[in-house]
Design a protein around this motif. Structure first.
Motif, PDB file in Angstrom:
ATOM      1  N   PHE A   6       8.704  -8.790   4.866  1.00 25.82           N
ATOM      2  CA  PHE A   6       9.752  -7.838   5.258  1.00 25.82           C
ATOM      3  C   PHE A   6      10.260  -7.145   3.998  1.00 25.82           C
ATOM      4  N   ILE A   7      10.379  -5.816   4.061  1.00 27.80           N
ATOM      5  CA  ILE A   7      10.947  -5.053   2.962  1.00 27.80           C
ATOM      6  C   ILE A   7      11.913  -4.015   3.514  1.00 27.80           C
ATOM      7  N   ALA A   8      12.800  -3.528   2.664  1.00 29.07           N
ATOM      8  CA  ALA A   8      13.747  -2.483   3.059  1.00 29.07           C
ATOM      9  C   ALA A   8      14.337  -1.847   1.806  1.00 29.07           C
ATOM     10  N   ASP A   9      14.907  -0.668   1.980  1.00 32.22           N
ATOM     11  CA  ASP A   9      15.706  -0.032   0.930  1.00 32.22           C
ATOM     12  C   ASP A   9      14.937   0.199  -0.364  1.00 32.22           C
ATOM     13  N   LEU A  10      13.713   0.700  -0.233  1.00 34.91           N
ATOM     14  CA  LEU A  10      12.959   1.086  -1.419  1.00 34.91           C
ATOM     15  C   LEU A  10      13.464   2.422  -1.967  1.00 34.91           C
ATOM     16  N   HIS A  11      13.902   3.301  -1.074  1.00 29.88           N
ATOM     17  CA  HIS A  11      14.398   4.621  -1.458  1.00 29.88           C
ATOM     18  C   HIS A  11      13.379   5.357  -2.329  1.00 29.88           C
ATOM     19  N   LEU A  12      12.142   5.371  -1.860  1.00 29.64           N
ATOM     20  CA  LEU A  12      11.064   5.999  -2.613  1.00 29.64           C
ATOM     21  C   LEU A  12      11.308   7.496  -2.786  1.00 29.64           C
ATOM     22  N   SER A  13      11.040   7.985  -3.985  1.00 26.35           N
ATOM     23  CA  SER A  13      11.136   9.407  -4.273  1.00 26.35           C
ATOM     24  C   SER A  13      10.306   9.696  -5.519  1.00 26.35           C
ATOM     25  N   PRO A  14       9.871  10.946  -5.687  1.00 23.34           N
ATOM     26  CA  PRO A  14       9.087  11.280  -6.887  1.00 23.34           C
ATOM     27  C   PRO A  14       9.862  11.042  -8.178  1.00 23.34           C
ATOM     28  N   GLU A  15      11.189  11.056  -8.107  1.00 19.83           N
ATOM     29  CA  GLU A  15      12.010  10.887  -9.306  1.00 19.83           C
ATOM     30  C   GLU A  15      12.015   9.460  -9.838  1.00 19.83           C
ATOM     31  N   ARG A  16      11.699   8.488  -8.969  1.00 17.30           N
ATOM     32  CA  ARG A  16      11.713   7.081  -9.390  1.00 17.30           C
ATOM     33  C   ARG A  16      10.294   6.546  -9.447  1.00 17.30           C
ATOM     34  N   GLU A  17       9.585   6.927 -10.517  1.00 13.75           N
ATOM     35  CA  GLU A  17       8.195   6.494 -10.670  1.00 13.75           C
ATOM     36  C   GLU A  17       8.087   4.983 -10.837  1.00 13.75           C
ATOM     37  N   ASP A  18       9.135   4.358 -11.384  1.00 10.85           N
ATOM     38  CA  ASP A  18       9.091   2.907 -11.587  1.00 10.85           C
ATOM     39  C   ASP A  18       9.083   2.167 -10.252  1.00 10.85           C
ATOM     40  N   ILE A  19       9.886   2.647  -9.287  1.00 13.70           N
ATOM     41  CA  ILE A  19       9.892   2.016  -7.960  1.00 13.70           C
ATOM     42  C   ILE A  19       8.561   2.249  -7.266  1.00 13.70           C
ATOM     43  N   THR A  20       8.049   3.471  -7.362  1.00 10.49           N
ATOM     44  CA  THR A  20       6.766   3.796  -6.733  1.00 10.49           C
ATOM     45  C   THR A  20       5.654   2.920  -7.275  1.00 10.49           C
ATOM     46  N   SER A  21       5.619   2.764  -8.591  1.00 12.19           N
ATOM     47  CA  SER A  21       4.590   1.938  -9.218  1.00 12.19           C
ATOM     48  C   SER A  21       4.669   0.496  -8.748  1.00 12.19           C
ATOM     49  N   CYS A  22       5.896  -0.024  -8.652  1.00 14.64           N
ATOM     50  CA  CYS A  22       6.087  -1.404  -8.195  1.00 14.64           C
ATOM     51  C   CYS A  22       5.625  -1.564  -6.759  1.00 14.64           C
ATOM     52  N   PHE A  23       5.946  -0.581  -5.922  1.00 16.12           N
ATOM     53  CA  PHE A  23       5.543  -0.666  -4.528  1.00 16.12           C
ATOM     54  C   PHE A  23       4.023  -0.579  -4.381  1.00 16.12           C
ATOM     55  N   LEU A  24       3.385   0.287  -5.151  1.00 14.18           N
ATOM     56  CA  LEU A  24       1.933   0.395  -5.069  1.00 14.18           C
ATOM     57  C   LEU A  24       1.263  -0.902  -5.528  1.00 14.18           C
ATOM     58  N   ASP A  25       1.830  -1.548  -6.540  1.00 12.53           N
ATOM     59  CA  ASP A  25       1.326  -2.860  -6.952  1.00 12.53           C
ATOM     60  C   ASP A  25       1.489  -3.878  -5.827  1.00 12.53           C
ATOM     61  N   PHE A  26       2.623  -3.816  -5.144  1.00 11.87           N
ATOM     62  CA  PHE A  26       2.869  -4.702  -4.002  1.00 11.87           C
ATOM     63  C   PHE A  26       1.817  -4.479  -2.917  1.00 11.87           C
ATOM     64  N   LEU A  27       1.503  -3.222  -2.654  1.00 10.25           N
ATOM     65  CA  LEU A  27       0.500  -2.913  -1.629  1.00 10.25           C
ATOM     66  C   LEU A  27      -0.882  -3.437  -2.017  1.00 10.25           C
ATOM     67  N   ARG A  28      -1.196  -3.372  -3.288  1.00 10.66           N
ATOM     68  CA  ARG A  28      -2.525  -3.799  -3.732  1.00 10.66           C
ATOM     69  C   ARG A  28      -2.675  -5.312  -3.786  1.00 10.66           C
ATOM     70  N   HIS A  29      -1.625  -5.991  -4.268  1.00 12.79           N
ATOM     71  CA  HIS A  29      -1.787  -7.406  -4.606  1.00 12.79           C
ATOM     72  C   HIS A  29      -1.118  -8.385  -3.638  1.00 12.79           C
ATOM     73  N   GLU A  30       0.004  -7.988  -3.032  1.00 10.51           N
ATOM     74  CA  GLU A  30       0.735  -8.906  -2.163  1.00 10.51           C
ATOM     75  C   GLU A  30       0.527  -8.610  -0.681  1.00 10.51           C
ATOM     76  N   ALA A  31       0.753  -7.357  -0.310  1.00 13.37           N
ATOM     77  CA  ALA A  31       0.747  -7.000   1.111  1.00 13.37           C
ATOM     78  C   ALA A  31      -0.543  -7.342   1.844  1.00 13.37           C
ATOM     79  N   PRO A  32      -1.735  -7.220   1.217  1.00 11.09           N
ATOM     80  CA  PRO A  32      -2.955  -7.556   1.951  1.00 11.09           C
ATOM     81  C   PRO A  32      -3.047  -9.022   2.380  1.00 11.09           C
ATOM     82  N   LYS A  33      -2.196  -9.879   1.793  1.00 13.27           N
ATOM     83  CA  LYS A  33      -2.186 -11.294   2.195  1.00 13.27           C
ATOM     84  C   LYS A  33      -1.502 -11.485   3.544  1.00 13.27           C
ATOM     85  N   ALA A  34      -0.744 -10.482   3.971  1.00 14.97           N
ATOM     86  CA  ALA A  34       0.107 -10.640   5.154  1.00 14.97           C
ATOM     87  C   ALA A  34      -0.594 -10.207   6.433  1.00 14.97           C
TER      88      ALA A  34
END
Length: 244
Positions: A6-34
């Protein structure tokens, strides 16, 4: 072992590249386990309509769809920032849209899930706006405006919302316990999972002689955050931005 995230409140936007990068890492390494990934609102910083074809939002749809194609089911509940997200974008992203509150079964445990803004009943001004903005006529008017104008309205609202939060007392922006209990009783559940308040924690309380539990998801402003649920455990997990 089966896993649900479960995730929430990422508030993704082009201005926050650090959040985007973290989320993409999550998609690659963690989320596929679910087996399942539930996104409980405010996935984007703002959403002005499914006709927004900026590369950023299209890429997010592509990345989510890739996760879905690997076998992880993705469910989405609207937040107060992205409640205009519709079926067109959900289909691109491989997501299933859910109602604003949904009772689900997690490995034999009934859980009520929602974004959480409806629980903050002491924030009267916001609740008035929420009621208006969810009406069909308000959304029809907004969606009829040019995309550029909708983006300006969203930017103005974000600025106004930030100012209002600074002026409000902290407890007003938190949930109302009686609303939490009434929601659980109506759903015949002892477990509530939500976001919105940005105050990650696992709360326990008495609910008519039984132990009620409220799990608050963390936001992604300063770290990655998700709830990991297995048949044996429920854990709030965190990672530095840019890593997962």
């Amino acid at each position: 072992m089966p896993v649900t995230y479960f995730i929430a409140d990422l508030h993704l936007s082009p201005e926050r590249e650090d959040i985007t990068s973290c989320f993409l890492d999550f998609l690659r390494h963690e989320a596929p386990k679910a087996e399942k990934l539930y996104i409980l609102g405010d996935f984007f910083e703002y959403w002005v309509g499914d006709d927004d074809d900026e590369p950023f939002v299209l890429n997010m749809a592509k990345q989510l769809k890739a996760l879905r194609d690997k076998g992880t089911q993705i469910f989405f509940i609207h937040g107060n920032r992205d409640f205009l997200l519709g079926n067109k974008y959900a289909q691109k992203a491989g997501m299933i849209l859910l109602p604003e509150s949904q009772l689900i079964d997690i490995y034999g445990t009934k859980a009520l899930i929602m974004h959480g803004d409806t629980l903050c009943t002491r924030d009267v001004d916001y609740q008035k706006f929420r009621k208006k903005s969810r009406s069909w006529w308000w959304q029809l008017i907004i969606k009829s405006l040019p995309l550029s104008m909708r983006k300006k309205i969203a930017a103005d609202y974000r600025q106004k919302s930030t100012k209002q939060k600074q002026d409000l007392a902290t407890d007003i922006m938190d949930v109302t316990q009686s609303e939490v209990e009434n929601s659980l009783k109506s759903a015949d559940s002892l477990l509530l999972i939500h976001g919105h308040t940005h105050r990650p924690n696992i709360h326990t309380f008495d609910l008519d002689g039984q132990v009620g539990k409220r799990i608050v998801l963390g936001d992604w402003y300063s770290q990655g955050a998700w709830l990991k649920v297995t048949p044996d455990s429920m854990d709030l997990l965190y990672t530095p931005l840019g890593k997962a």
